[in-house]
Design a protein around this motif. Structure first.
Motif, PDB file in Angstrom:
ATOM      1  N   THR A  97       0.851  -1.202   0.000  1.00 50.64           N
ATOM      2  CA  THR A  97       0.000   0.000   0.000  1.00 50.64           C
ATOM      3  C   THR A  97       0.877   1.240   0.000  1.00 50.64           C
ATOM      4  OG1 THR A  97      -1.697  -1.195   1.232  1.00 50.64           O
ATOM      5  CG2 THR A  97      -1.880   1.199   1.162  1.00 50.64           C
ATOM      6  N   ASN A  98       0.641   2.114  -0.974  1.00 49.73           N
ATOM      7  CA  ASN A  98       1.450   3.320  -1.148  1.00 49.73           C
ATOM      8  C   ASN A  98       0.579   4.565  -1.051  1.00 49.73           C
ATOM      9  OD1 ASN A  98       2.510   5.482  -3.334  1.00 49.73           O
ATOM     10  ND2 ASN A  98       4.228   4.486  -2.310  1.00 49.73           N
ATOM     11  N   LEU A  99       1.099   5.592  -0.392  1.00 49.68           N
ATOM     12  CA  LEU A  99       0.428   6.888  -0.286  1.00 49.68           C
ATOM     13  C   LEU A  99       1.283   7.928  -0.980  1.00 49.68           C
ATOM     14  CD1 LEU A  99      -1.740   8.808   0.939  1.00 49.68           C
ATOM     15  CD2 LEU A  99      -0.179   9.060   2.895  1.00 49.68           C
ATOM     16  N   LYS A 100       0.660   8.646  -1.903  1.00 50.36           N
ATOM     17  CA  LYS A 100       1.314   9.778  -2.556  1.00 50.36           C
ATOM     18  C   LYS A 100       0.428  10.990  -2.320  1.00 50.36           C
ATOM     19  CE  LYS A 100       3.641   7.297  -6.187  1.00 50.36           C
ATOM     20  NZ  LYS A 100       3.679   6.874  -7.541  1.00 50.36           N
ATOM     21  N   ALA A 101       1.025  12.077  -1.859  1.00 46.65           N
ATOM     22  CA  ALA A 101       0.288  13.320  -1.649  1.00 46.65           C
ATOM     23  C   ALA A 101       1.174  14.473  -2.086  1.00 46.65           C
ATOM     24  CB  ALA A 101      -0.105  13.476  -0.186  1.00 46.65           C
ATOM     25  N   ARG A 102       0.529  15.500  -2.642  1.00 47.82           N
ATOM     26  CA  ARG A 102       1.250  16.686  -3.113  1.00 47.82           C
ATOM     27  C   ARG A 102       0.399  17.906  -2.806  1.00 47.82           C
ATOM     28  NH1 ARG A 102       1.605  19.707  -8.042  1.00 47.82           N
ATOM     29  NH2 ARG A 102       3.739  20.405  -8.435  1.00 47.82           N
ATOM     30  N   ILE A 129      -3.773  -5.806  -4.509  1.00 43.08           N
ATOM     31  CA  ILE A 129      -4.633  -6.800  -3.856  1.00 43.08           C
ATOM     32  C   ILE A 129      -4.033  -8.193  -3.977  1.00 43.08           C
ATOM     33  CG2 ILE A 129      -6.913  -7.868  -3.888  1.00 43.08           C
ATOM     34  CD1 ILE A 129      -7.951  -5.129  -4.935  1.00 43.08           C
ATOM     35  N   ASN A 130      -3.652  -8.551  -5.183  1.00 45.82           N
ATOM     36  CA  ASN A 130      -2.988  -9.828  -5.416  1.00 45.82           C
ATOM     37  C   ASN A 130      -2.154  -9.683  -6.688  1.00 45.82           C
ATOM     38  OD1 ASN A 130      -4.695 -10.277  -7.662  1.00 45.82           O
ATOM     39  ND2 ASN A 130      -6.191 -11.375  -6.397  1.00 45.82           N
ATOM     40  N   ARG A 131      -1.711 -10.804  -7.213  1.00 53.10           N
ATOM     41  CA  ARG A 131      -0.848 -10.800  -8.393  1.00 53.10           C
ATOM     42  C   ARG A 131      -1.508 -10.173  -9.617  1.00 53.10           C
ATOM     43  NH1 ARG A 131       1.018 -16.549 -10.413  1.00 53.10           N
ATOM     44  NH2 ARG A 131       0.707 -15.975 -12.569  1.00 53.10           N
ATOM     45  N   PHE A 132      -2.833 -10.211  -9.689  1.00 56.98           N
ATOM     46  CA  PHE A 132      -3.542  -9.754 -10.873  1.00 56.98           C
ATOM     47  C   PHE A 132      -4.329  -8.457 -10.677  1.00 56.98           C
ATOM     48  CE2 PHE A 132      -3.408 -14.432 -11.170  1.00 56.98           C
ATOM     49  CZ  PHE A 132      -2.627 -14.538 -12.310  1.00 56.98           C
ATOM     50  N   MET A 133      -4.573  -8.061  -9.424  1.00 57.04           N
ATOM     51  CA  MET A 133      -5.468  -6.920  -9.179  1.00 57.04           C
ATOM     52  C   MET A 133      -4.817  -5.873  -8.283  1.00 57.04           C
ATOM     53  SD  MET A 133      -9.059  -8.991  -8.512  1.00 57.04           S
ATOM     54  CE  MET A 133      -9.575  -7.796  -7.384  1.00 57.04           C
ATOM     55  N   ASN A 134      -5.136  -4.616  -8.598  1.00 55.13           N
ATOM     56  CA  ASN A 134      -4.769  -3.521  -7.718  1.00 55.13           C
ATOM     57  C   ASN A 134      -5.913  -2.520  -7.698  1.00 55.13           C
ATOM     58  OD1 ASN A 134      -4.536  -1.870  -9.971  1.00 55.13           O
ATOM     59  ND2 ASN A 134      -2.342  -2.169 -10.149  1.00 55.13           N
ATOM     60  N   THR A 135      -5.888  -1.665  -6.696  1.00 52.62           N
ATOM     61  CA  THR A 135      -6.936  -0.666  -6.573  1.00 52.62           C
ATOM     62  C   THR A 135      -6.309   0.665  -6.172  1.00 52.62           C
ATOM     63  OG1 THR A 135      -9.077  -0.166  -5.581  1.00 52.62           O
ATOM     64  CG2 THR A 135      -7.452  -1.186  -4.148  1.00 52.62           C
ATOM     65  N   SER A 136      -6.983   1.731  -6.531  1.00 49.20           N
ATOM     66  CA  SER A 136      -6.483   3.054  -6.150  1.00 49.20           C
ATOM     67  C   SER A 136      -7.650   3.976  -5.827  1.00 49.20           C
ATOM     68  CB  SER A 136      -5.614   3.659  -7.252  1.00 49.20           C
ATOM     69  OG  SER A 136      -6.387   3.912  -8.399  1.00 49.20           O
ATOM     70  N   LEU A 137      -7.401   4.845  -4.881  1.00 48.71           N
ATOM     71  CA  LEU A 137      -8.340   5.874  -4.480  1.00 48.71           C
ATOM     72  C   LEU A 137      -7.598   7.196  -4.590  1.00 48.71           C
ATOM     73  CD1 LEU A 137     -11.077   6.695  -3.249  1.00 48.71           C
ATOM     74  CD2 LEU A 137     -10.031   6.365  -1.004  1.00 48.71           C
ATOM     75  N   THR A 138      -8.097   8.095  -5.429  1.00 49.75           N
ATOM     76  CA  THR A 138      -7.431   9.383  -5.619  1.00 49.75           C
ATOM     77  C   THR A 138      -8.407  10.510  -5.353  1.00 49.75           C
ATOM     78  OG1 THR A 138      -7.954   9.470  -7.978  1.00 49.75           O
ATOM     79  CG2 THR A 138      -5.856   8.457  -7.373  1.00 49.75           C
ATOM     80  N   GLY A 163      -4.443  -6.908 -14.232  1.00 51.33           N
ATOM     81  CA  GLY A 163      -3.273  -6.998 -15.086  1.00 51.33           C
ATOM     82  C   GLY A 163      -2.815  -8.434 -15.245  1.00 51.33           C
ATOM     83  N   PHE A 164      -2.379  -8.754 -16.416  1.00 52.26           N
ATOM     84  CA  PHE A 164      -1.881 -10.100 -16.677  1.00 52.26           C
ATOM     85  C   PHE A 164      -0.658  -9.981 -17.564  1.00 52.26           C
ATOM     86  CE2 PHE A 164      -1.692 -14.029 -19.160  1.00 52.26           C
ATOM     87  CZ  PHE A 164      -1.625 -14.961 -18.113  1.00 52.26           C
TER      88      PHE A 164
END
Length: 168
Positions: A97-102, A129-138, A163-164
């Motif tokens: 889990t990564n947080l980027k803020a500017r 989330i796993n090898r195939f899925m990610n999620t983002s909230l911006t 992603g595959f």
């Protein structure tokens, strides 16, 4: 709506507005994931290339607006000299889990008032989330009187990605 019919309202086009910012200053980076840049000599150009943006979208017979996005009618560019602070963080806050803020604050030297300070905050939280899925909230928060409102503007996005990778 006009006569019960929905009508399109033009509020922006390419380079309406467009921004170009140049800054000379100092950067402070106490740790790898955080930095602050202070620009004592910051120049910003605001572009509005389409003159139709000055016209009333419903009634084109009305006189044009005096300014749009801070650019005066009859001109295409507005120049500003300012003091600017830009702070950024890019940190893994949990496993995967990564947080980027500017945060950006733009204080124009000309006609200085506390109400003329522009603020912008961009935040992105990304998780694998796993090898195939990610999620983002911006999300973005913006306060800039030149946009035609004296309110804070906000937007947010929730995305889910798949992603595959094909074997080589």
């Amino acid at each position: 709506m006009v006569n019960g019919q929905e009508t399109a309202t033009l509020i922006s086009k390419f380079m309406g507005p467009g921004y170009l910012t140049e800054s000379i200053g100092f950067e402070y980076k106490p740790v790898k994931y955080f930095s602050t840049r202070i620009g004592t000599g910051t120049a910003r150009q605001t572009f509005v290339l389409d003159e139709k943006l000055f016209l009333d979208p419903v009634d084109n017979t009305k006189p044009p607006k005096a300014s749009v996005f801070g650019v005066d009618y009859g001109k295409k560019v507005r120049n500003e000299l300012a003091f600017q602070i830009v702070s950024a963080i890019d940190k893994d806050i949990f496993t995967n889990t990564n947080l980027k803020a500017r945060y950006q604050m733009f204080i124009p030297y000309q006609d200085f008032k506390m109400s003329n300070i522009d603020h912008r905050l961009d935040v992105a939280l990304t998780a694998k989330i796993n090898r195939f899925m990610n999620t983002s909230l911006t999300g973005v928060l913006l306060f800039d009187k030149d946009t035609g409102t004296n309110k804070i503007q906000a937007n947010q996005t929730l995305a889910l990605g798949f992603g595959f990778t094909f074997p080589r």
